[in-house]
Design a protein around this motif. Structure first.
Motif, PDB file in Angstrom:
ATOM      1  N   MET A  41       0.843  -1.194   0.000  1.00 47.39           N
ATOM      2  CA  MET A  41       0.000   0.000   0.000  1.00 47.39           C
ATOM      3  C   MET A  41       0.880   1.246   0.000  1.00 47.39           C
ATOM      4  O   MET A  41       1.978   1.227   0.533  1.00 47.39           O
ATOM      5  CB  MET A  41      -0.880   0.011   1.251  1.00 47.39           C
ATOM      6  N   ILE A  42       0.351   2.277  -0.599  1.00 42.75           N
ATOM      7  CA  ILE A  42       1.137   3.511  -0.678  1.00 42.75           C
ATOM      8  C   ILE A  42       0.268   4.705  -0.300  1.00 42.75           C
ATOM      9  O   ILE A  42      -0.925   4.757  -0.625  1.00 42.75           O
ATOM     10  CB  ILE A  42       1.736   3.691  -2.098  1.00 42.75           C
ATOM     11  N   ASP A  43       0.878   5.611   0.419  1.00 41.74           N
ATOM     12  CA  ASP A  43       0.259   6.898   0.719  1.00 41.74           C
ATOM     13  C   ASP A  43       1.015   7.934  -0.110  1.00 41.74           C
ATOM     14  O   ASP A  43       2.112   8.346   0.263  1.00 41.74           O
ATOM     15  CB  ASP A  43       0.366   7.174   2.227  1.00 41.74           C
ATOM     16  N   LEU A  44       0.441   8.256  -1.268  1.00 39.79           N
ATOM     17  CA  LEU A  44       1.089   9.178  -2.217  1.00 39.79           C
ATOM     18  C   LEU A  44       0.255  10.455  -2.269  1.00 39.79           C
ATOM     19  O   LEU A  44      -0.755  10.513  -2.980  1.00 39.79           O
ATOM     20  CB  LEU A  44       1.170   8.532  -3.602  1.00 39.79           C
ATOM     21  N   PRO A  45       0.645  11.478  -1.511  1.00 41.25           N
ATOM     22  CA  PRO A  45      -0.156  12.707  -1.480  1.00 41.25           C
ATOM     23  C   PRO A  45      -0.221  13.357  -2.868  1.00 41.25           C
ATOM     24  O   PRO A  45       0.691  13.202  -3.688  1.00 41.25           O
ATOM     25  CB  PRO A  45       0.604  13.608  -0.500  1.00 41.25           C
ATOM     26  N   LEU A  46      -1.298  14.096  -3.091  1.00 41.33           N
ATOM     27  CA  LEU A  46      -1.495  14.764  -4.380  1.00 41.33           C
ATOM     28  C   LEU A  46      -0.328  15.687  -4.710  1.00 41.33           C
ATOM     29  O   LEU A  46       0.103  15.774  -5.868  1.00 41.33           O
ATOM     30  CB  LEU A  46      -2.816  15.552  -4.345  1.00 41.33           C
ATOM     31  N   SER A  47       0.214  16.342  -3.691  1.00 41.43           N
ATOM     32  CA  SER A  47       1.329  17.273  -3.925  1.00 41.43           C
ATOM     33  C   SER A  47       2.543  16.539  -4.494  1.00 41.43           C
ATOM     34  O   SER A  47       3.270  17.071  -5.348  1.00 41.43           O
ATOM     35  CB  SER A  47       1.710  17.989  -2.621  1.00 41.43           C
ATOM     36  N   ILE A  48       2.763  15.308  -4.029  1.00 39.40           N
ATOM     37  CA  ILE A  48       3.882  14.512  -4.538  1.00 39.40           C
ATOM     38  C   ILE A  48       3.577  14.024  -5.953  1.00 39.40           C
ATOM     39  O   ILE A  48       4.437  14.056  -6.845  1.00 39.40           O
ATOM     40  CB  ILE A  48       4.171  13.314  -3.608  1.00 39.40           C
ATOM     41  N   ALA A  49       2.338  13.577  -6.170  1.00 37.72           N
ATOM     42  CA  ALA A  49       1.952  13.118  -7.520  1.00 37.72           C
ATOM     43  C   ALA A  49       2.141  14.242  -8.534  1.00 37.72           C
ATOM     44  O   ALA A  49       2.589  14.004  -9.668  1.00 37.72           O
ATOM     45  CB  ALA A  49       0.506  12.638  -7.503  1.00 37.72           C
TER      46      ALA A  49
END
Lengths: 148, 97
Positions: free
Chosen positions: A1-9
């Motif tokens: 699972m990954i927590d990829l914030p929108l800011s990083i995307a």
């Protein structure tokens, strides 16, 4: 699972657009939590790294040198973070891992892929997806995106 | 004792340890000691002949041991030894668009 914030995307988007029509690549930095038998990788920063593949192959290939990998890991350590995965772009191709991606991947890391394309005459980013290699290396599994 | 840093991709085989203290005279001895400590790690870094796999690099400080004496490279007690996996990939696109 990954927590990829929108800011990083969005930063991965930007790197992909910048490199178009070639592939970009870089490291995902963050932390890892155990969730049951699974790992949850929180991405809090990225580090763009040079694509050192020959110029004429960069439209569909990337290579990160061992020296740059080491630099990324040491940078992560100084920031109190871990290197939790890598990102790269697929210019003019879907944001899905290729067999070549799978053959060169490692388990226990997140592999984020951004599709890039030409839209209205300008480079643009499409889908962003994340994948994890199975332990037997036979397949990539799409990673569940966790929003916290 | 030298400190061996374990990359994230291989920590599943080292009880989640990110670094391990090893006493050894050479890189080869350090890697062998590490493999003995964590047997599941061994096939990921060494081939059947005990040589370093092609897609794994080992650094002492900032120097790749492939540029020095390979597994015979001496290790000092204050050295930082890093195991570094090769990273590559790319799309299925057959020709430049």
């Amino acid at each position: 699972m990954i927590d990829l914030p929108l800011s990083i995307a969005k930063r991965v988007h930007a790197e992909g657009v910048l490199a178009f029509p070639n592939e970009c690549c870089g490291a995902l930095l963050g932390s890892v939590d155990a969730v049951g038998t699974q790992e949850l990788r929180h991405v809090v920063d990225i580090l763009a790294l040079p694509n050192t593949r020959e110029a004429e192959e960069q439209y569909h290939r990337f290579v990160i040198t061992p020296e740059d990998y080491l630099r990324a890991e040491q940078f992560a350590r100084t920031e109190g973070l871990d290197l939790v995965g890598f990102y790269h772009s697929h210019p003019n191709a879907p944001a899905r891992p290729s067999d070549y991606d799978r053959e060169h991947a490692w388990p226990n890391l997140s592999y984020v892929i951004v599709a890039t394309l030409l839209r209205d005459g300008k480079a643009a980013a499409g889908d962003v997806t994340s994948w994890e290699l199975s332990l037997d290396r036979s397949r990539f599994d799409a990673e569940e995106q966790v929003a916290l | 004792m030298a400190t061996v840093f374990i990359p994230t991709a291989l920590r599943a085989f080292t009880d989640r340890q990110s670094q391990v203290e090893i006493t050894s005279d050479t890189v080869g001895e350090a890697i062998s000691a590490l493999a003995a400590l964590y047997p599941d790690l061994a096939p990921h870094i060494l081939d059947d002949e005990g040589a370093l796999r092609g897609f794994v690099n080992v650094f002492i400080g900032q120097t790749n041991i492939r540029e020095t004496q390979g597994l015979d490279t001496p290790v000092a007690t204050t050295d930082e030894v890093s195991i570094v996996p090769a990273i590559a990939g790319g799309s299925d696109l057959a020709r430049r668009v």
